[in-house]
Scaffold this motif. Structure first.
Motif, short mmCIF file in Angstrom:
data_model
loop_
_atom_site.label_atom_id
_atom_site.label_comp_id
_atom_site.label_asym_id
_atom_site.label_seq_id
_atom_site.Cartn_x
_atom_site.Cartn_y
_atom_site.Cartn_z
N LEU A 36 -21.47 -60.92 86.57
CA LEU A 36 -20.74 -60.28 87.67
C LEU A 36 -21.49 -59.08 88.22
O LEU A 36 -22.16 -58.34 87.48
CB LEU A 36 -19.35 -59.88 87.22
CG LEU A 36 -18.35 -61.05 87.14
CD1 LEU A 36 -17.18 -60.72 86.26
CD2 LEU A 36 -17.90 -61.43 88.54
N THR A 51 -16.53 -57.44 93.51
CA THR A 51 -15.24 -56.76 93.49
C THR A 51 -14.41 -57.16 94.70
O THR A 51 -14.86 -57.06 95.84
CB THR A 51 -15.45 -55.24 93.49
OG1 THR A 51 -16.12 -54.86 92.29
CG2 THR A 51 -14.12 -54.51 93.60
N VAL A 81 -15.65 -54.87 89.46
CA VAL A 81 -16.89 -54.84 88.68
C VAL A 81 -17.51 -53.46 88.87
O VAL A 81 -17.99 -53.12 89.95
CB VAL A 81 -17.87 -55.94 89.14
CG1 VAL A 81 -19.11 -55.94 88.23
CG2 VAL A 81 -17.19 -57.30 89.13
#
Length: 120
Positions: free
Chosen positions: A85, A90, A118
């Motif tokens: 990620l 996000t 993230v």
């Protein structure tokens, strides 16, 4: 009535992993395509990944090789495994299903969204 209930969103560090789940319930006859969209603040909603009833998949270029979509037809559930990620992942992630209810034609349904953040 049809409901899509998502789970699995969380705060994770860059390079980490999350698994999102979305279960469809209600008077469902057939589920065609299931997928995940996301929307970051100030940005348009975008398709992340989709999977049809035969298991064929489609991914946004930005997530290819990092995300994997799958589904369990017996449970009317779709999953999104997200690896490696990045902060740009996000967003609020929304589940979507194109399905047929008893006595109606196909239409799209959306879940309520789950937040993925993230950040270190």
């Amino acid at each position: 009535q049809v409901q899509l209930v998502e789970s699995g969103g969380d705060l994770v560090q860059p390079g980490g992993s999350l698994r999102l789940s979305c279960a469809a319930s209600g008077s469902i006859r057939t589920i065609n395509t299931m997928g995940w969209y996301r929307q970051a603040p100030g940005k348009q909603r975008e398709l992340v990944a989709a999977i049809d009833s035969l298991g064929r998949t489609h991914y946004a270029d930005s997530v290819k090789g990092r995300f994997t979509i799958s589904r369990d037809n017996a449970k009317n559930t779709v999953y999104l495994q997200m690896n490696s990620l990045k902060p740009e992942d996000t967003a609020v992630y929304y589940c979507n299903a194109n399905l047929i209810r008893w006595g109606t034609g196909p239409r799209d349904y959306d879940g309520q969204g789950t937040q993925v953040t993230v950040s270190s």
